[in-house]
Motif scaffolding. Structure first.
Motif, PDB file in Angstrom:
ATOM      1  N   ASP A   1      61.868  35.571 -26.044  1.00 22.46           N
ATOM      2  CA  ASP A   1      62.894  34.919 -26.861  1.00 22.46           C
ATOM      3  C   ASP A   1      63.557  35.887 -27.848  1.00 22.46           C
ATOM      4  N   GLY A   2      63.843  37.088 -27.378  1.00 25.18           N
ATOM      5  CA  GLY A   2      64.557  38.042 -28.207  1.00 25.18           C
ATOM      6  C   GLY A   2      63.724  38.680 -29.308  1.00 25.18           C
ATOM      7  N   LYS A   3      62.401  38.436 -29.247  1.00 25.01           N
ATOM      8  CA  LYS A   3      61.519  39.050 -30.249  1.00 25.01           C
ATOM      9  C   LYS A   3      60.427  39.850 -29.535  1.00 25.01           C
TER      10      LYS A   3
ATOM     11  N   GLN B   1      62.781  46.581 -32.722  1.00 24.89           N
ATOM     12  CA  GLN B   1      63.102  45.154 -32.877  1.00 24.89           C
ATOM     13  C   GLN B   1      64.605  44.961 -33.128  1.00 24.89           C
ATOM     14  N   ASN B   2      65.190  45.847 -33.931  1.00 27.25           N
ATOM     15  CA  ASN B   2      66.630  45.735 -34.202  1.00 27.25           C
ATOM     16  C   ASN B   2      67.457  45.902 -32.930  1.00 27.25           C
TER      17      ASN B   2
ATOM     18  N   LEU C   1      65.410  39.091 -21.542  1.00 24.22           N
ATOM     19  CA  LEU C   1      64.883  40.438 -21.736  1.00 24.22           C
ATOM     20  C   LEU C   1      63.376  40.347 -21.571  1.00 24.22           C
ATOM     21  N   ARG C   2      62.808  41.320 -20.907  1.00 26.93           N
ATOM     22  CA  ARG C   2      61.406  41.234 -20.524  1.00 26.93           C
ATOM     23  C   ARG C   2      60.523  42.331 -21.118  1.00 26.93           C
ATOM     24  N   ILE C   3      60.941  43.580 -20.849  1.00 19.40           N
ATOM     25  CA  ILE C   3      60.109  44.711 -21.230  1.00 19.40           C
ATOM     26  C   ILE C   3      60.992  45.807 -21.779  1.00 19.40           C
TER      27      ILE C   3
END
Lengths: 71, 71, 71, 71, 71, 71, 71, 71, 71, 71, 71, 71
Positions: free
Chosen positions: B51-53, F24-25, F37-39
Motif C-alpha cells: 500500500d505504498g509503504k 520511503q520518499n 508496487l511490490r519490491i
C-alpha cells in the motif's frame, strides 16, 4: 562547474549506532582538514559482531572535494 | 590469526524498522547455533512494499566465523 | 558427470608464507569433514600488516564438492 | 515475513538436456534435506563439451530457505 | 574500534619474484611515511613480460590506516 | 504468479534523516501514480555534504510493479 | 606507442607449484608462436584438489601483444 | 592436467529455438577447426525481436581448448 | 541508424515452462503498447520453488525500442 | 621497473568540450603538484545537462605515479 | 534538494561523429518531452562498423530528472 | 541472422587525438585481415601521460565478426 577538478578519497567510518552515523563520523573527521567536501558515495557497508550482537557499523565511502587551482 | 580458517555463510534478515535491525535479526538467529561470529559484510539491501509503504527492510549479509580445528 | 549435484562453500584460509599456503590451509581444514573436494576458485586475497611487514596472507575461496544422492 | 531469517546456499546442478533441467536437478537434490526452499537465483551457466557436442548443461544457483527460530 | 575513522589508499608494488613480494614492497614503501597500516586488499595482479619470461610481478592493493583524531 | 509480467523503474529518493526514509520518499512518490508496487532493490546509496555535515541521504532503488494485461 | 594496435588473448596456465609458475607456463607456451608479448593481466585464479591437497594451481591471464602493421 | 595450457575464445551462437541450441551452434562451428574443446562458460544471453516475437536467441560463450605443446 | 535514439526498459517475464518462454511473455506484453522492439538483453534469471519443484522461471530483460522523433 | 612502487589517486575533470578535454584538465591540475604521472585509467564518464544541452563533460580517472624511495 | 525524488531512464544515442555527439543526440530527444534533465551517466559505449570504418558511435546513458510532486 | 556464429576478439587501439580515433585505428588494423567486422564494444579507455600532458588515448574494444561456415 566548468573545468573544475575534484579529488576523490576513500574513508571508512564506524559507529555503534547506524550506518548513517558511521558515514557522518568519517565525514566529520575528513572535514577537519579538507574543506568543500561535496558528495559521499557508499562503496560498501559491514559490521563487527561481539557475543551475537552488532558491535560497530562501518560505512566505506568515496568522498569528493574540489581542488583549488594554482593558475 | 596465523593459519586459522574461517567459513562464510550468507543470510538475509528482515525487519519492519531499518536495515540495521534487519542485519541484527539475521545475526541473532545465526548466533543461536554458531559461535565466534566475527564480521558481517552487506551484500545487498532491499525492501518489500505494501500500500505504498515500506513493509519490511531486508539485509543480505555474508557472515564469517572461525572453524575449530580437529588437529 | 551427468545429473550430479555440487554444493559450493566459501572459506578463508590464512598463512604467514603465501596465498598458495593460505589456500592449502583452508582446503586441509575443509577436507577433515568433507570428501570429494574438487575445485577451489579464488574470490579475493588480502593480507594483514604488522610493523610495516605482512603478517598473514589470506585467500578467500569457493570450494565445490559432490552431494551424494539419497535416491 | 517480518523479522524472519533466510539462509542462502550455492549449488550446481547438471543435465544432459537443458539449463532448466540442470536447475531442477539441483533443487530436487537440495529438497531431500531442506524444506521450504523458496527462490533460486541463477549465478552462472556453463556446459561441458565432448566430440564437438554439448555433453552437460550446468546451472549454478543461490537457493534461499527460511531458518526456523528457536525462540 | 568504535567511532574510529580509516583512510584507504591504493598502491602498486612490483617484484621480480612473486606477487607476495610485490605486495610486501608496496607496504614497506608506504610504511616509511604512514604508521598503523592494518589491512591490504588485493585489487588486481598483473605482470610484465620480456623475451617470453615474466620480468616483474605487480600487485595492486588497497591499504587502510587509522586517522588520528584532532578532537 | 505464472505468466505475469513486471516492469522495473529506477528512482532516487532523498531525506535529511536516513537512507530508509529516502527510500520511503521515493516509494511514496511513485505510489501516487503506480499501484501494486511490490519490491524495491537498493542499487546504491550516497549523501550530500554541507559544512562538514550530511545534508541529505539519497537511496537509488529499482522498484518493480505488475503490468496489467490487455488480453 | 602512438597509433600502434594491440591484440589481447586469454590463456589459462597450470602448475603444481604456484600461481606465479602457472602464469609463467601460459606465457612460455604463448611465446612459442607470438612475439612481443608485453603485459599479462590476471583475470582469475583457481586450483584443483585431490585427496585434500592442492593438485594444480591455475592462473587465467589476458596477454597483449603488438600487431605488426601491413601499411 | 599439470602444466598444460588452455586458450579461451569468445563466440556468439544464435538459434530460433533456445539459448541451449544457440550455444550448440557456436560449439559446432568452432569444432570444425578446433579440437579438444572442453568447457563453455556463458557470458551473456540476448535475443532479437520481430513483430513482438522472439526471432533469434543468442548465447555468448567463452570456450576453452588445450594448446598442444611444441616442446 | 545514424542519429536515431533508443530507450531501454527493464521487464521481468515468468513462465512455468522455461526461461525462453518467460522472456517471450515479457516481450509479448510489452509489444501491446510499444512498437519496434528490437533487442532484449538478459539481465538475470531466477525461479520460484514449490514443494521441491520449480514453479516459475523468471527472466529479467532490458528491451530497447526506437524513439520516434518530433522534429 | 623492478621493485618500484606506484600510488594511485582518483580525480574528476570537467570540460564544456569533450571527455578527452575533461581528462586533460584533471591531469593538468594534478601535474602542478605531482610529477612523473604515467597512466590514467577511465573509471567512469558522465555529464551535466542544462536546458536540454550538455553543459559539462566529466571524466573520472585513476592516475598513477611513482613514489620516490627514501632508502 | 531535501526530500525530492528523481526518476532515471536509460537511453542510447548515436552519431556519425563522436560519443559526445551521440550523448547529445539522446539528450536532445529526451528533452522534447522531459524537462529538468539534470545528469547523464555513461553506462557503455559501442560503435558499428562498415567496410572497415566506424559508421556510428553509440552512447548508452542513464539520465535523471526530478519528479514533480502531487502533494 | 538465424543460426549464424560470431567470433569476438579484443583489441587496443591508440591515438594522439581522441578515444574515437584510437578505436578507428584498432578497427582499421583488424580490417586488413578480417572482413565483415560488425560491432565494437568499448571495454575500457585509458591514456598515457608525458610532462603533464596526455600523450596517447587508448581504447580497448571487443570486436565481433561472422564466421563463414564450412557446411
Amino acid at each position: 562547474m566548468p573545468d573544475s577538478v575534484y579529488k576523490i578519497i576513500e574513508l571508512v567510518g564506524s559507529s555503534t549506532e547506524s550506518w548513517e552515523k558511521a558515514a557522518q563520523n568519517a565525514i566529520s573527521r575528513a572535514s577537519e582538514t579538507l574543506h568543500e567536501l561535496r558528495i559521499g558515495e557508499v562503496c560498501s557497508m559491514d559490521l563487527t559482531i561481539k557475543d551475537g550482537k552488532i558491535e560497530t557499523y562501518r560505512t566505506k565511502l568515496k568522498v569528493s572535494f574540489k581542488l583549488e587551482g594554482h593558475h
